[in-house]
Design a protein around this motif. Structure first.
Motif, PDB file in Angstrom:
ATOM      1  N   LYS A  28       0.807  -1.218   0.000  1.00 60.45           N
ATOM      2  CA  LYS A  28       0.000   0.000   0.000  1.00 60.45           C
ATOM      3  C   LYS A  28       0.838   1.266   0.000  1.00 60.45           C
ATOM      4  N   SER A  29       2.151   1.138  -0.143  1.00 60.76           N
ATOM      5  CA  SER A  29       3.015   2.314  -0.105  1.00 60.76           C
ATOM      6  C   SER A  29       4.318   2.020  -0.830  1.00 60.76           C
ATOM      7  N   THR A  30       4.883   3.069  -1.432  1.00 64.00           N
ATOM      8  CA  THR A  30       6.191   2.946  -2.061  1.00 64.00           C
ATOM      9  C   THR A  30       7.294   2.889  -1.018  1.00 64.00           C
ATOM     10  N   ILE A  31       7.039   3.468   0.139  1.00 63.99           N
ATOM     11  CA  ILE A  31       8.053   3.565   1.185  1.00 63.99           C
ATOM     12  C   ILE A  31       8.304   2.200   1.806  1.00 63.99           C
ATOM     13  N   SER A  32       9.573   1.901   2.010  1.00 61.42           N
ATOM     14  CA  SER A  32       9.959   0.614   2.578  1.00 61.42           C
ATOM     15  C   SER A  32       9.424   0.460   3.997  1.00 61.42           C
ATOM     16  N   PRO A  33       8.985  -0.736   4.375  1.00 61.64           N
ATOM     17  CA  PRO A  33       8.546  -0.970   5.765  1.00 61.64           C
ATOM     18  C   PRO A  33       9.633  -0.649   6.786  1.00 61.64           C
ATOM     19  N   VAL A  34      10.891  -0.783   6.389  1.00 59.37           N
ATOM     20  CA  VAL A  34      11.995  -0.455   7.301  1.00 59.37           C
ATOM     21  C   VAL A  34      11.958   1.019   7.675  1.00 59.37           C
ATOM     22  N   ILE A  35      11.725   1.875   6.694  1.00 66.49           N
ATOM     23  CA  ILE A  35      11.646   3.316   6.968  1.00 66.49           C
ATOM     24  C   ILE A  35      10.436   3.635   7.828  1.00 66.49           C
ATOM     25  N   ALA A  61      -4.937   0.682  -8.002  1.00 64.29           N
ATOM     26  CA  ALA A  61      -5.573  -0.642  -7.904  1.00 64.29           C
ATOM     27  C   ALA A  61      -6.543  -0.890  -9.050  1.00 64.29           C
ATOM     28  N   ASN A  62      -7.019   0.170  -9.695  1.00 64.49           N
ATOM     29  CA  ASN A  62      -7.990   0.026 -10.782  1.00 64.49           C
ATOM     30  C   ASN A  62      -7.330  -0.204 -12.137  1.00 64.49           C
ATOM     31  N   SER A  63      -6.011  -0.157 -12.181  1.00 66.49           N
ATOM     32  CA  SER A  63      -5.307  -0.307 -13.451  1.00 66.49           C
ATOM     33  C   SER A  63      -4.113  -1.239 -13.270  1.00 66.49           C
ATOM     34  N   ASP A  64      -4.057  -2.288 -14.078  1.00 63.96           N
ATOM     35  CA  ASP A  64      -2.941  -3.226 -13.984  1.00 63.96           C
ATOM     36  C   ASP A  64      -1.627  -2.574 -14.386  1.00 63.96           C
ATOM     37  N   VAL A  65      -1.680  -1.702 -15.388  1.00 63.74           N
ATOM     38  CA  VAL A  65      -0.458  -1.024 -15.843  1.00 63.74           C
ATOM     39  C   VAL A  65       0.101  -0.134 -14.741  1.00 63.74           C
ATOM     40  N   SER A  66      -0.774   0.672 -14.137  1.00 59.64           N
ATOM     41  CA  SER A  66      -0.337   1.572 -13.061  1.00 59.64           C
ATOM     42  C   SER A  66       0.188   0.795 -11.865  1.00 59.64           C
ATOM     43  N   LEU A  67      -0.489  -0.308 -11.543  1.00 62.16           N
ATOM     44  CA  LEU A  67      -0.069  -1.110 -10.395  1.00 62.16           C
ATOM     45  C   LEU A  67       1.299  -1.727 -10.633  1.00 62.16           C
ATOM     46  N   ARG A  68       1.553  -2.176 -11.846  1.00 61.55           N
ATOM     47  CA  ARG A  68       2.865  -2.754 -12.153  1.00 61.55           C
ATOM     48  C   ARG A  68       3.971  -1.716 -12.032  1.00 61.55           C
ATOM     49  N   VAL A  69       3.677  -0.507 -12.482  1.00 61.87           N
ATOM     50  CA  VAL A  69       4.669   0.573 -12.375  1.00 61.87           C
ATOM     51  C   VAL A  69       5.020   0.853 -10.916  1.00 61.87           C
ATOM     52  N   ILE A 108       4.533  -1.078  -8.241  1.00 59.20           N
ATOM     53  CA  ILE A 108       5.184  -2.229  -7.594  1.00 59.20           C
ATOM     54  C   ILE A 108       6.667  -2.267  -7.962  1.00 59.20           C
ATOM     55  N   ARG A 109       6.961  -1.940  -9.210  1.00 59.03           N
ATOM     56  CA  ARG A 109       8.366  -1.902  -9.628  1.00 59.03           C
ATOM     57  C   ARG A 109       9.135  -0.825  -8.866  1.00 59.03           C
ATOM     58  N   LYS A 110       8.518   0.334  -8.701  1.00 64.22           N
ATOM     59  CA  LYS A 110       9.158   1.408  -7.937  1.00 64.22           C
ATOM     60  C   LYS A 110       9.309   1.033  -6.466  1.00 64.22           C
ATOM     61  N   ALA A 111       8.322   0.351  -5.922  1.00 66.81           N
ATOM     62  CA  ALA A 111       8.381  -0.041  -4.509  1.00 66.81           C
ATOM     63  C   ALA A 111       9.502  -1.044  -4.270  1.00 66.81           C
ATOM     64  N   LYS A 112       9.649  -2.009  -5.171  1.00 67.87           N
ATOM     65  CA  LYS A 112      10.724  -2.990  -5.026  1.00 67.87           C
ATOM     66  C   LYS A 112      12.091  -2.321  -5.141  1.00 67.87           C
ATOM     67  N   LEU A 113      12.201  -1.382  -6.068  1.00 71.89           N
ATOM     68  CA  LEU A 113      13.455  -0.642  -6.210  1.00 71.89           C
ATOM     69  C   LEU A 113      13.741   0.176  -4.960  1.00 71.89           C
ATOM     70  N   SER A 114      12.688   0.761  -4.395  1.00 70.40           N
ATOM     71  CA  SER A 114      12.832   1.527  -3.158  1.00 70.40           C
ATOM     72  C   SER A 114      13.334   0.656  -2.016  1.00 70.40           C
ATOM     73  N   ASP A 115      12.791  -0.551  -1.908  1.00 63.97           N
ATOM     74  CA  ASP A 115      13.239  -1.475  -0.856  1.00 63.97           C
ATOM     75  C   ASP A 115      14.716  -1.815  -1.012  1.00 63.97           C
ATOM     76  N   VAL A 156       7.341   9.847  -7.136  1.00 68.25           N
ATOM     77  CA  VAL A 156       6.975  10.886  -8.098  1.00 68.25           C
ATOM     78  C   VAL A 156       7.233  10.397  -9.516  1.00 68.25           C
ATOM     79  N   GLY A 157       8.392   9.755  -9.723  1.00 68.02           N
ATOM     80  CA  GLY A 157       8.704   9.235 -11.047  1.00 68.02           C
ATOM     81  C   GLY A 157       7.684   8.209 -11.508  1.00 68.02           C
ATOM     82  N   GLY A 158       7.238   7.353 -10.582  1.00 69.20           N
ATOM     83  CA  GLY A 158       6.214   6.375 -10.935  1.00 69.20           C
ATOM     84  C   GLY A 158       4.901   7.025 -11.323  1.00 69.20           C
ATOM     85  N   GLN A 159       4.516   8.052 -10.579  1.00 66.25           N
ATOM     86  CA  GLN A 159       3.279   8.769 -10.908  1.00 66.25           C
ATOM     87  C   GLN A 159       3.383   9.486 -12.258  1.00 66.25           C
ATOM     88  N   MET A 160       4.570  10.004 -12.572  1.00 65.01           N
ATOM     89  CA  MET A 160       4.761  10.647 -13.868  1.00 65.01           C
ATOM     90  C   MET A 160       4.686   9.631 -14.999  1.00 65.01           C
TER      91      MET A 160
END
Length: 384
Positions: free
Chosen positions: A4-11, A103-111, A113-120, A205-209
């Motif tokens: 539910k967030s781009t921010i890592s659980p550690v942070i 959550a309403n768009s598979d394309v947006s969700l994939r973007v 999730i990719r940013k979140a994994k990179l953030s972690d 921000v990059g993911g949203q863009m």
């Protein structure tokens, strides 16, 4: 469990321990801890300088200056997060809402999730690097295992400082060293947390863009027969763009003074650490050379992170204008297509991060820091 967030659980776990989370009683205790410990170590640095102010101790004085500036940076980062706590909470709320929209768009969700994994990955790498650096930085003093009962020598500590009390037993000395190492690990964790948080927010921000660019590229007006739906779609794009701009401005509010402190202190620190490295090479002091190199790597990495974040944000913001221009806007009637001009015009004013509203953060700025530090280093070596 769904992300539910781009921010890592550690942070998210670390925020309350750094005094950043409203509505918790532990916040005031944690803030008091940081203020008291940083004030005490600053006083110890002052004692060392006041009692060792001579040309014979120039090397140690420069080392003391570096460690003092590093702790000042940490204090300023904490204070700025405390002052702008409300802005940070707004940012976190926006991130959660953005994930709900995805959550309403598979394309947006994939973007995202990719940013979140990179953030972690980035967060874990930065924190591990900071902790490992402190452990390696402290190893020389630990292995030396100086005799605290010998009153004829000056006891070495991890940082160049002087304690306001006498250490006369080996047990006390080791306890002091252990306390200092643990405190330095906490300090470096704070520094890594602030840097990882900046990259995480910029990645969001990059993911949203990228999501906005995807929506623009798929916005084929010739397939929209209803003019009202066409206008609604363009307005949604403008609202999304405005939301991204506001998010970026909140990041700028939190980090602009932190970046100014980082630029000012890192310039002096890189110069000073470079001086220490040159002296360590001349004296063939391998242990001191390793300590200085580790310190230099972390300092340069921090400056690069801030400058890269600014460069990344600027380049992403320009891409929105290109994406809007390349979409089939010509299929709209002129009175409808003029709405899109607002996005194109606004994207020409790039989103940027600044250091105290005085200098834009970019890779060019990073190069200027290195050049200035090298110039000051040559002056410092001439003064030796």
């Amino acid at each position: 469990m769904t992300r539910k967030s781009t921010i890592s659980p550690v942070i998210m776990f670390m925020l309350p321990w750094f005094g950043v989370w409203p509505g918790r009683s532990i916040i005031l205790i944690n803030r008091l801890f940081w203020i008291v410990t940083l004030a005490f170590t600053g006083f110890c640095h002052y004692l060392y300088v006041s009692t060792h102010l001579s040309s014979e101790n120039f090397f140690n004085l420069v080392d003391c200056l570096c460690s003092f500036l590093a702790q000042v940076k940490v204090l300023i980062k904490l204070v700025m997060f405390w002052i702008n706590q409300q802005k940070l909470m707004e940012i976190l709320a926006v991130i959660v809402n953005d994930w709900k929209d995805c959550a309403n768009s598979d394309v947006s969700l994939r973007v995202m999730i990719r940013k979140a994994k990179l953030s972690d990955r980035i967060t874990n790498t930065i924190l591990i690097l900071h902790v490992a650096t402190i452990i390696a930085y402290s190893m020389g003093v630990v292995l030396e295992d100086a005799d605290a009962t010998d009153q004829t020598i000056e006891l070495p500590y991890v940082n160049t400082l002087q304690l306001p009390f006498n250490v006369s037993t080996q047990r006390t000395y080791r306890l002091v060293l252990l306390t200092e190492i643990v405190h330095l690990i906490f300090l470096n964790t704070v520094a890594g947390f602030a840097n990882a948080m900046l990259l995480t927010l910029i990645l969001h921000v990059g993911g949203q863009m990228e999501i906005l660019e995807s929506r623009i590229s798929q916005f084929i007006f010739k397939e929209i027969e209803n003019k009202k739906e066409s206008i609604t779609g363009t307005i949604k794009i403008i609202q999304k763009h405005q939301k991204i701009i506001q998010f970026s401005e909140n990041i700028e509010i939190i980090y602009t003074h932190i970046a100014l402190c980082v630029f000012a202190s890192n310039m002096a620190m890189i110069c000073s650490i470079g001086f220490l490295i040159v002296i360590a090479i001349d004296t063939s002091n391998v242990m001191e050379l390793v300590r200085c190199l580790l310190f230099l790597v972390i300092t340069n990495l921090e400056a690069y992170i801030f400058c890269y974040a600014g460069e990344y944000l600027s380049n992403k913001s320009k891409a929105i204008g290109f994406a809007m221009y390349n979409c089939p806007w010509y299929n709209l009637k002129p009175k409808h297509s003029r709405i899109l001009l607002f996005v194109i015009l606004r994207s020409q004013k790039q989103l940027i991060l600044t250091a105290g509203k005085m200098m834009e953060l970019s890779l060019v700025s990073f190069a200027s820091i290195m050049n200035a530090s090298g110039s000051y280093l040559s002056v410092l070596l001439a003064m030796q």
